[in-house]
Scaffold this motif. Structure first.
Motif, PDB file in Angstrom:
ATOM      1  N   CYS A  64       7.101  10.342 -10.535  1.00  0.00           N
ATOM      2  CA  CYS A  64       6.045  10.049  -9.563  1.00  0.00           C
ATOM      3  C   CYS A  64       5.898   8.538  -9.465  1.00  0.00           C
ATOM      4  O   CYS A  64       5.602   7.875 -10.457  1.00  0.00           O
ATOM      5  N   MET A  65       6.163   8.006  -8.292  1.00  0.00           N
ATOM      6  CA  MET A  65       6.122   6.550  -8.094  1.00  0.00           C
ATOM      7  C   MET A  65       4.849   6.161  -7.359  1.00  0.00           C
ATOM      8  O   MET A  65       4.258   6.963  -6.639  1.00  0.00           O
ATOM      9  N   PRO A  66       4.426   4.886  -7.521  1.00  0.00           N
ATOM     10  CA  PRO A  66       3.191   4.454  -6.865  1.00  0.00           C
ATOM     11  C   PRO A  66       3.289   4.517  -5.342  1.00  0.00           C
ATOM     12  O   PRO A  66       4.355   4.292  -4.771  1.00  0.00           O
ATOM     13  N   ILE A  67       2.146   4.809  -4.733  1.00  0.00           N
ATOM     14  CA  ILE A  67       2.066   4.770  -3.268  1.00  0.00           C
ATOM     15  C   ILE A  67       2.033   3.319  -2.807  1.00  0.00           C
ATOM     16  O   ILE A  67       2.629   2.968  -1.796  1.00  0.00           O
ATOM     17  N   LEU A  68       1.338   2.457  -3.544  1.00  0.00           N
ATOM     18  CA  LEU A  68       1.307   1.030  -3.198  1.00  0.00           C
ATOM     19  C   LEU A  68       2.604   0.385  -3.656  1.00  0.00           C
ATOM     20  O   LEU A  68       2.957   0.460  -4.833  1.00  0.00           O
ATOM     21  N   GLN A  69       3.288  -0.246  -2.724  1.00  0.00           N
ATOM     22  CA  GLN A  69       4.591  -0.837  -3.056  1.00  0.00           C
ATOM     23  C   GLN A  69       4.561  -2.339  -2.768  1.00  0.00           C
ATOM     24  O   GLN A  69       4.257  -2.743  -1.635  1.00  0.00           O
ATOM     25  N   PRO A  70       4.874  -3.171  -3.766  1.00  0.00           N
ATOM     26  CA  PRO A  70       4.823  -4.622  -3.555  1.00  0.00           C
ATOM     27  C   PRO A  70       5.755  -5.062  -2.425  1.00  0.00           C
ATOM     28  O   PRO A  70       6.885  -4.587  -2.320  1.00  0.00           O
ATOM     29  N   ALA A  71       5.279  -5.990  -1.603  1.00  0.00           N
ATOM     30  CA  ALA A  71       6.064  -6.470  -0.458  1.00  0.00           C
ATOM     31  C   ALA A  71       7.413  -7.040  -0.889  1.00  0.00           C
ATOM     32  O   ALA A  71       8.401  -6.933  -0.157  1.00  0.00           O
ATOM     33  N   GLY A  86       5.275   0.165  12.114  1.00  0.00           N
ATOM     34  CA  GLY A  86       5.199   1.550  11.649  1.00  0.00           C
ATOM     35  C   GLY A  86       4.764   1.653  10.197  1.00  0.00           C
ATOM     36  O   GLY A  86       4.434   2.729   9.715  1.00  0.00           O
ATOM     37  N   MET A  87       4.767   0.496   9.479  1.00  0.00           N
ATOM     38  CA  MET A  87       4.426   0.528   8.050  1.00  0.00           C
ATOM     39  C   MET A  87       2.994   0.026   7.866  1.00  0.00           C
ATOM     40  O   MET A  87       2.629  -1.015   8.398  1.00  0.00           O
ATOM     41  N   PHE A  88       2.201   0.792   7.118  1.00  0.00           N
ATOM     42  CA  PHE A  88       0.844   0.329   6.794  1.00  0.00           C
ATOM     43  C   PHE A  88       0.959  -0.740   5.720  1.00  0.00           C
ATOM     44  O   PHE A  88       1.658  -0.555   4.718  1.00  0.00           O
ATOM     45  N   MET A 100       1.895   0.745   2.082  1.00  0.00           N
ATOM     46  CA  MET A 100       1.528   2.099   1.681  1.00  0.00           C
ATOM     47  C   MET A 100       2.791   2.906   1.957  1.00  0.00           C
ATOM     48  O   MET A 100       3.160   3.077   3.135  1.00  0.00           O
ATOM     49  N   ALA A 101       3.425   3.395   0.906  1.00  0.00           N
ATOM     50  CA  ALA A 101       4.758   4.002   0.994  1.00  0.00           C
ATOM     51  C   ALA A 101       5.033   4.816   2.264  1.00  0.00           C
ATOM     52  O   ALA A 101       4.457   5.886   2.443  1.00  0.00           O
ATOM     53  N   PRO A 102       5.935   4.338   3.141  1.00  0.00           N
ATOM     54  CA  PRO A 102       6.411   5.197   4.222  1.00  0.00           C
ATOM     55  C   PRO A 102       7.606   6.020   3.735  1.00  0.00           C
ATOM     56  O   PRO A 102       7.973   7.044   4.305  1.00  0.00           O
ATOM     57  N   THR A 103       8.248   5.561   2.647  1.00  0.00           N
ATOM     58  CA  THR A 103       9.425   6.149   2.022  1.00  0.00           C
ATOM     59  C   THR A 103       9.624   5.326   0.750  1.00  0.00           C
ATOM     60  O   THR A 103       8.818   4.440   0.490  1.00  0.00           O
ATOM     61  N   ALA A 104      10.653   5.603  -0.062  1.00  0.00           N
ATOM     62  CA  ALA A 104      10.679   4.885  -1.344  1.00  0.00           C
ATOM     63  C   ALA A 104      12.071   4.463  -1.830  1.00  0.00           C
ATOM     64  O   ALA A 104      12.297   4.361  -3.031  1.00  0.00           O
ATOM     65  N   VAL A 126      16.676  11.878  -9.008  1.00  0.00           N
ATOM     66  CA  VAL A 126      15.247  11.984  -9.295  1.00  0.00           C
ATOM     67  C   VAL A 126      14.528  12.393  -8.011  1.00  0.00           C
ATOM     68  O   VAL A 126      15.037  12.172  -6.911  1.00  0.00           O
ATOM     69  N   TYR A 127      13.370  13.032  -8.159  1.00  0.00           N
ATOM     70  CA  TYR A 127      12.581  13.360  -6.975  1.00  0.00           C
ATOM     71  C   TYR A 127      11.103  13.255  -7.269  1.00  0.00           C
ATOM     72  O   TYR A 127      10.688  13.249  -8.435  1.00  0.00           O
ATOM     73  N   GLN A 128      10.329  13.128  -6.209  1.00  0.00           N
ATOM     74  CA  GLN A 128       8.867  13.163  -6.329  1.00  0.00           C
ATOM     75  C   GLN A 128       8.311  13.914  -5.125  1.00  0.00           C
ATOM     76  O   GLN A 128       8.975  14.047  -4.096  1.00  0.00           O
ATOM     77  N   ILE A 129       7.110  14.435  -5.292  1.00  0.00           N
ATOM     78  CA  ILE A 129       6.397  15.000  -4.150  1.00  0.00           C
ATOM     79  C   ILE A 129       5.150  14.132  -4.030  1.00  0.00           C
ATOM     80  O   ILE A 129       4.278  14.170  -4.897  1.00  0.00           O
ATOM     81  N   GLN A 130       5.123  13.304  -3.007  1.00  0.00           N
ATOM     82  CA  GLN A 130       4.118  12.242  -2.969  1.00  0.00           C
ATOM     83  C   GLN A 130       3.695  11.976  -1.525  1.00  0.00           C
ATOM     84  O   GLN A 130       4.488  12.185  -0.598  1.00  0.00           O
ATOM     85  N   TRP A 131       2.475  11.501  -1.341  1.00  0.00           N
ATOM     86  CA  TRP A 131       1.978  11.215   0.007  1.00  0.00           C
ATOM     87  C   TRP A 131       2.685  10.009   0.597  1.00  0.00           C
ATOM     88  O   TRP A 131       2.969   9.036  -0.094  1.00  0.00           O
ATOM     89  N   LYS A 132       2.966  10.099   1.890  1.00  0.00           N
ATOM     90  CA  LYS A 132       3.616   9.009   2.622  1.00  0.00           C
ATOM     91  C   LYS A 132       2.739   8.630   3.801  1.00  0.00           C
ATOM     92  O   LYS A 132       1.985   9.461   4.320  1.00  0.00           O
ATOM     93  N   PHE A 133       2.882   7.401   4.219  1.00  0.00           N
ATOM     94  CA  PHE A 133       2.032   6.857   5.281  1.00  0.00           C
ATOM     95  C   PHE A 133       2.889   6.211   6.364  1.00  0.00           C
ATOM     96  O   PHE A 133       3.771   5.405   6.052  1.00  0.00           O
ATOM     97  N   ARG A 134       2.655   6.578   7.596  1.00  0.00           N
ATOM     98  CA  ARG A 134       3.387   5.939   8.699  1.00  0.00           C
ATOM     99  C   ARG A 134       2.447   5.768   9.880  1.00  0.00           C
ATOM    100  O   ARG A 134       1.767   6.717  10.266  1.00  0.00           O
ATOM    101  N   ASP A 135       2.431   4.575  10.420  1.00  0.00           N
ATOM    102  CA  ASP A 135       1.589   4.325  11.585  1.00  0.00           C
ATOM    103  C   ASP A 135       2.391   4.728  12.818  1.00  0.00           C
ATOM    104  O   ASP A 135       2.930   3.883  13.530  1.00  0.00           O
TER     105      ASP A 135
END
Ligand code: ATP
Ligand code: MG
Length: 565
Positions: A64-71, A86-88, A100-104, A126-135
């Motif tokens: 499980c990786m963080p939703i917040l991803q450093p620029a 398209g990226m928050f 805010m992770a659109p993908t990882a 590896v896999y995760q099931i995690q929320w993604k954000f796309r504008d």
């Protein structure tokens, strides 16, 4: 906390969106943002559980990786720019940028390069099931295209191309199982790789009228490809020679349709010419008059980052005329590159814009009259119904699909950018080869509804239904009747069947309507009248009234289990 609605939500265009809201599966918070109500949460969890089991079976490891991803991660791959609006993006109090992770892809490559350093630790997926954000430009269709959505994303790392192919195939097979177990008929189709990059990919599509993607299918050889990518075979032309070209006055006729009507010739006799802006440089694109340019294919062919139709000024400067009169014969900018669809190779006797407002040219021989390099003929149009399959030569059909999953062979795009290397067995450094694999978990829930509903509501497959059985208890205040329902509920639960009891003080009609709307796979009616007549009523949601059975209470659990098979 189950709330069903009689009326369709105003913003819902497709059946599954209407049903999601009316059946109380989700509740809209704002555009593209939804709360999963208790029923929706149960289905979402069931889909996740199926995915987890199939990922684990394929040997993938859950993280499980963080939703917040450093620029910085996105800058390293070059996507901080290319992802665009398209990226928050958010800042912390120290003004550091994050997405805010659109993908990882970036995050996982950074993680893996720090965890894995020897060939002995590879391959790994590896896999995760995690929320993604796309504008999204247009969030719509409920969970289909939302701003926040649940995604399963998996990433494979390998030492050789062959090993990477094996990892890809393992995911491909796992996806087939996932969708089948969700009760979905999903087809793998060849797809473009888009912004993510990489060389090869398949999308999994659920066929539905409401689908946003067009897919070309060849029912003869099984070729299936997203229209963004689909290729066609064209016949070699054998056009008769034509006399020298001449001008034709075509006043007030701007579109091919108008000019073709005015001149009394079919659209296919025309060459449609458009000026694009390709990474800041004008390019003229010519296709048969009755065809549309495929921007994705064009972008790949030109190998550019940014492609858009040119503005008025650019068109005027390049051609000498406005958009309706552009053509490949002597444009104002003599050095402009002209690229042509392959179907125009050898075209003679065609009609083109004259690069002079209100005029066209007839009797144009593209090879004789224009300056087009041989290498600039390519497959540039959108395939349509009846086009010839490039693989087997038989006609194709176009269908619509909902993309529920996507598998990519990425190669070393990200592992190069992040220097994700490992030590080989002779202690040399080598770069890992990567693949990435997504499933839209929330979109899958809605795709199930889109594929499986009728005029009365949802028809859930048992594997992902919020509850498999609904007991409609008609006389909840009569203790002996309620006791039959309680006993049946306990028996079913002991058999591992999830069951909900509708013991509200509502009329039977309301209960039946709601049970049909929500779409529980099996409905059981327990009421005083029925019991006096010998039993309880059981019926599958997809059966009609005439198939309803009356069974004795002691036999009910077994009969229900049978119906759920
Ligand atoms: P699309 O072409 O539909 O925008 P995509 O190619 O952008 O999808 P991916 O980046 O491959 O999608 O994401 C993996 C999966 O996530 C998709 O196959 C899809 O099922 C799901 N998905 C993508 N965007 C959304 C969204 N806005 N809302 C819900 N699910 C989405
Ligand atoms: Mg998208």
């Amino acid at each position: 906390m189950i709330q069903t609605l009689r009326d369709n939500p105003q913003d819902a265009e497709i059946d599954s969106h209407k049903l999601l809201v009316r059946a109380g599966i989700v509740k809209k918070l704002a555009g593209g943002l939804y709360t999963y109500l208790p029923l929706g949460m149960r289905s979402l969890k069931k889909v996740q559980e199926i995915i987890r089991q199939e990922m684990d079976r394929a040997g993938a490891l859950e993280i499980c990786m963080p939703i917040l991803q450093p620029a910085e991660l996105w800058k390293q791959s070059g996507r901080w720019e290319s992802m665009g609006p398209g990226m928050f993006r958010v800042k912390d109090r120290a003004q550091h940028d994050y997405s805010m992770a659109p993908t990882a892809e970036e995050t996982v490559t950074e993680v893996i390069r720090n965890v894995i350093n020897s060939y002995r630790q590879l391959p790994v997926t590896v896999y995760q099931i995690q929320w993604k954000f796309r504008d999204e430009i247009r969030p719509r269709f409920g969970l289909m295209r939302s701003k926040e959505f649940l995604m399963k994303d998996a990433y494979s790392f390998d030492t050789t191309m062959e090993a990477a192919d094996k990892s890809y195939m393992a995911m491909f097979e796992a996806y087939k199982r996932v969708f089948a177990r969700c009760g979905l008929k999903a087809y793998p189709v060849e797809a473009d790789t888009g912004d993510i990059g990489g060389k090869f990919s398949h999308e999994f599509h659920v066929l539905a009228e409401a689908g946003e993607d067009g897919i070309a299918f060849c029912e003869t050889c099984g070729y299936a490809a997203n229209l963004e990518k689909a290729e066609r075979k064209v016949a070699v032309r054998n056009d008769a020679d034509c006399p020298a070209y001449e001008e034709v006055h075509t006043p007030d006729a701007k579109t091919i349709e108008q000019v073709s009507k005015f001149m009394g010739v079919p659209g296919s006799a025309f060459v449609k010419s458009l000026i694009y802006n390709a990474d800041g440089k004008p390019v003229m694109v010519c296709v048969p008059g009755d065809r549309d340019v495929n921007d994705v294919k064009l972008k790949h062919f030109l190998d550019v980052k940014k492609l858009e139709l040119a503005d008025f000024d650019t068109v005027l400067k390049a051609s000498g005329a406005n958009a309706g009169s552009v053509g490949p014969v002597k444009p104002a900018d003599a050095s402009i590159r002209i690229v042509c669809d392959q179907a125009l190779k050898g075209a003679k006797g065609c009609i083109v814009g004259a690069n002079k407002d209100d005029y066209h040219l007839k009797n144009v021989d593209l090879a004789r009259d224009c300056n087009i390099a041989d290498a600039d003929f390519a497959d540039l149009v959108v395939v349509r119904d009846g086009d010839i399959c490039a693989k087997c030569g038989k006609p194709m059909v176009i269908k619509r699909g909902i993309e529920v999953g996507h598998v990519f062979k990425l190669g070393t795009k990200y592992t190069d950018a992040f220097n994700a290397v490992y030590k080989t067995d002779d202690l040399k450094e080598a770069t890992m080869i990567m693949g990435c694999y997504g499933i839209g978990v929330s979109r899958t829930v809605q795709a199930v509804i889109e594929q499986s509903h009728d005029k009365d509501g949802i028809v859930w497959p048992a594997s992902v239904a919020p509850y498999q059985v609904c007991i409609s208890l008609l006389d909840p205040d009569q203790a002996e009747v309620a006791a039959v329902a309680d006993k049946l509920e306990a028996e079913l639960e002991a058999m591992g069947v999830d069951v909900i009891v509708d013991d509200r003080a509502e009329r039977p009609g309301v209960k039946f309507k709601d049970a049909d709307l929500i779409g529980f796979p099996v409905r059981v009616v327990v009421g005083a009248k029925g019991l006096a007549n010998g039993g309880v009523e059981v019926k599958r949601r997809d059966q009609d009234k005439s198939q309803m059975k009356i069974v004795a209470p002691v036999e009910a659990a077994a009969a229900i289990k049978e119906l759920l098979k």
